[in-house]
Design an enzyme around this catalytic site. Structure first.
Site, PDB file in Angstrom:
ATOM      1  N   LYS A 111      33.425 -16.995  28.363  1.00  0.00           N
ATOM      2  CA  LYS A 111      33.766 -15.715  27.728  1.00  0.00           C
ATOM      3  C   LYS A 111      34.077 -14.634  28.747  1.00  0.00           C
ATOM      4  O   LYS A 111      34.900 -13.761  28.489  1.00  0.00           O
ATOM      5  CB  LYS A 111      32.626 -15.251  26.808  1.00  0.00           C
ATOM      6  N   LYS A 194      38.121 -26.094  21.433  1.00  0.00           N
ATOM      7  CA  LYS A 194      37.331 -25.821  20.235  1.00  0.00           C
ATOM      8  C   LYS A 194      38.079 -24.887  19.286  1.00  0.00           C
ATOM      9  O   LYS A 194      38.720 -23.938  19.734  1.00  0.00           O
ATOM     10  CB  LYS A 194      36.024 -25.163  20.714  1.00  0.00           C
ATOM     11  N   LYS A 197      37.316 -18.370  16.628  1.00  0.00           N
ATOM     12  CA  LYS A 197      37.792 -17.094  16.088  1.00  0.00           C
ATOM     13  C   LYS A 197      38.630 -16.355  17.104  1.00  0.00           C
ATOM     14  O   LYS A 197      39.451 -15.526  16.743  1.00  0.00           O
ATOM     15  CB  LYS A 197      36.591 -16.183  15.785  1.00  0.00           C
TER      16      LYS A 197
HETATM   17  P1  AMP Z   1      30.118 -18.325  16.122  1.00  0.00           P
HETATM   18  O1  AMP Z   1      31.369 -18.220  15.353  1.00  0.00           O
HETATM   19  O2  AMP Z   1      30.368 -18.565  17.581  1.00  0.00           O
HETATM   20  O3  AMP Z   1      29.132 -17.224  15.845  1.00  0.00           O
HETATM   21  O4  AMP Z   1      29.408 -19.656  15.622  1.00  0.00           O
HETATM   22  C1  AMP Z   1      28.686 -19.751  14.420  1.00  0.00           C
HETATM   23  C2  AMP Z   1      28.240 -21.167  14.172  1.00  0.00           C
HETATM   24  O5  AMP Z   1      29.390 -22.009  13.980  1.00  0.00           O
HETATM   25  C3  AMP Z   1      27.445 -21.812  15.303  1.00  0.00           C
HETATM   26  O6  AMP Z   1      26.448 -22.640  14.751  1.00  0.00           O
HETATM   27  C4  AMP Z   1      28.459 -22.645  16.032  1.00  0.00           C
HETATM   28  O7  AMP Z   1      27.873 -23.749  16.692  1.00  0.00           O
HETATM   29  C5  AMP Z   1      29.360 -23.111  14.880  1.00  0.00           C
HETATM   30  N1  AMP Z   1      30.735 -23.362  15.348  1.00  0.00           N
HETATM   31  C6  AMP Z   1      31.587 -22.455  15.888  1.00  0.00           C
HETATM   32  N2  AMP Z   1      32.773 -23.034  16.200  1.00  0.00           N
HETATM   33  C7  AMP Z   1      32.664 -24.345  15.845  1.00  0.00           C
HETATM   34  C8  AMP Z   1      33.557 -25.477  15.895  1.00  0.00           C
HETATM   35  N3  AMP Z   1      34.795 -25.349  16.374  1.00  0.00           N
HETATM   36  N4  AMP Z   1      33.089 -26.662  15.439  1.00  0.00           N
HETATM   37  C9  AMP Z   1      31.829 -26.782  14.949  1.00  0.00           C
HETATM   38  N5  AMP Z   1      30.953 -25.770  14.875  1.00  0.00           N
HETATM   39  C10 AMP Z   1      31.350 -24.560  15.302  1.00  0.00           C
END
Ligand code: AMP
Ligand code: TRP
Length: 332
Positions: A111, A194, A197
């Site tokens: 990041k 990955k 967002k």
């Molecule tokens: P975040 O959007 O980074 O706050 O992630 C929220 C949740 O979504 C966390 O549990 C992450 O591990 C999961 N997550 C985010 N991106 C992915 C992805 N591409 N595949 C699977 N899980 C994800």
């Protein structure tokens, strides 16, 4: 007793990775365990957020979670900044965690990018606040996607060192729960990255708010390779896009990757993509509709979150009192 805690950043619309890697699993856990689910707005501002957008996104993500089936009566659905105990414990953990531990965190490196000197101190300290989120409730299990594994190891290191330093078994060694066929959903444009967002291309992800036409278009444009779909798992080697799309199909239909492969063996991508589109639309469109309905009444969402915050504070208050006493702070 098992206590589940998990968090998600309210930094934008949820995408399919968040849904399959996290939210859907959270919904499934709610019938069995005591669960707290948190919109981590304090984590969100480790990167710049427009204040108005942060407010809107916090309500949107709450609505998406409720629309996906999370019951705010049965669970606690809350906003991180509504319970100041997280930040208070994070400060104490800042004095437990070591600089060397944080230097190893790969998400910070990703990041912060090249310009590390200019990253916020909060971004660097992010995993310490995350450990506090979890341990302020003495949560035993944390359902997340693969990308959060390293942060959970750090959480265990902090718990262990705190317990050792003060000679008391204050905190549990929390376990990650990583399950489902899609613990790491990849970008539709590049099967080695990955789904995220923060990817600048909206074609890289399926958002929970995308309508049927948008989902169809994004899947039609999704990167593939010229070969037909493989006959067995070994055939996915070196074909990250095929692996990703088959993994998504498997997760959405609650099947294993093997059975997805068996079903589409030798077929063309175009046929497979049509079926995948139908499945994705059927799975996501009821959630999108319900989300829109909920967002028409923001005051109702705010009331749910406020109530969640109050219930959360009742759970963390005795833990904070115990920790303050343990480290030698005077009672207040
Ligand atoms: P975040 O959007 O980074 O706050 O992630 C929220 C949740 O979504 C966390 O549990 C992450 O591990 C999961 N997550 C985010 N991106 C992915 C992805 N591409 N595949 C699977 N899980 C994800
Ligand atoms: N770091 C997590 C993510 O980006 C969000 C998060 C914050 C979290 N605090 C947490 C997840 C506590 C689990 C438990 O996905």
């Amino acid at each position: 007793m098992k206590r589940i805690f998990s968090g998600i950043q309210p930094t934008g619309n949820l995408h399919l990775g968040n849904y399959l890697g996290a939210v859907r699993n959270w919904v499934r856990l709610q019938t069995e365990y005591e669960c707290l689910y948190c919109l981590v707005d304090q984590h969100a501002i480790t990167l710049w957020q427009e204040p108005g957008e942060l407010r809107a996104h916090t309500r949107e993500v709450a609505a998406a979670m409720i629309a996906a089936g999370l019951d705010p009566q049965r669970n606690i659905l809350m906003v991180q900044s509504h319970n100041p105990d997280h930040a208070e414990l994070a400060w104490i953990f800042n004095c437990t965690a070591r600089v060397g531990w944080l230097n190893r965190m790969t998400q910070f490196k990703e990041k912060a990018g090249k310009n590390r000197e200019n990253a916020s101190v909060g971004l660097y300290d992010y995993p310490v606040l995350m450990a506090a989120d979890i341990l302020v409730y003495k949560a035993t299990h944390v359902p997340v996607g693969e990308d959060q594994k390293q942060h959970l190891e750090l959480c265990r290191d902090i718990a262990q060192k705190f317990n050792q330093d003060y000679g008391r078994e204050t905190f549990p060694l929390t376990e990650p729960l990583i399950f489902g066929a899609a613990t790491r959903v990849m970008s539709l444009r590049d099967g080695t990255k990955k789904m995220s967002k923060s990817d600048e291309s909206d074609y890289s992800r399926i958002n929970m708010t995308d309508d049927a036409d948008t989902i169809a278009l994004k899947l039609r444009k999704a990167k593939t390779d010229p070969e037909p779909l493989p006959e067995h798992v070994g055939g996915l080697e070196g074909r990250p896009e095929a692996a990703n799309l088959l993994g998504i199909w498997a997760a959405l239909s609650d099947a294993t990757l093997e059975s997805a492969i068996a079903r589409f063996a030798g077929r063309r991508f175009s046929e497979f993509k049509n079926e995948l589109t139908d499945l994705a639309v059927a799975s996501l469109s009821p959630i999108t509709k319900e989300m829109q309905r909920l967002l028409a009444d923001p005051a109702a969402i705010d009331a749910i979150l406020r109530r969640g915050g109050e219930r959360a504070r009742e759970l963390s208050a005795p833990v904070i009192a115990e920790v303050r006493e343990t480290v030698g702070f005077l009672p207040r």
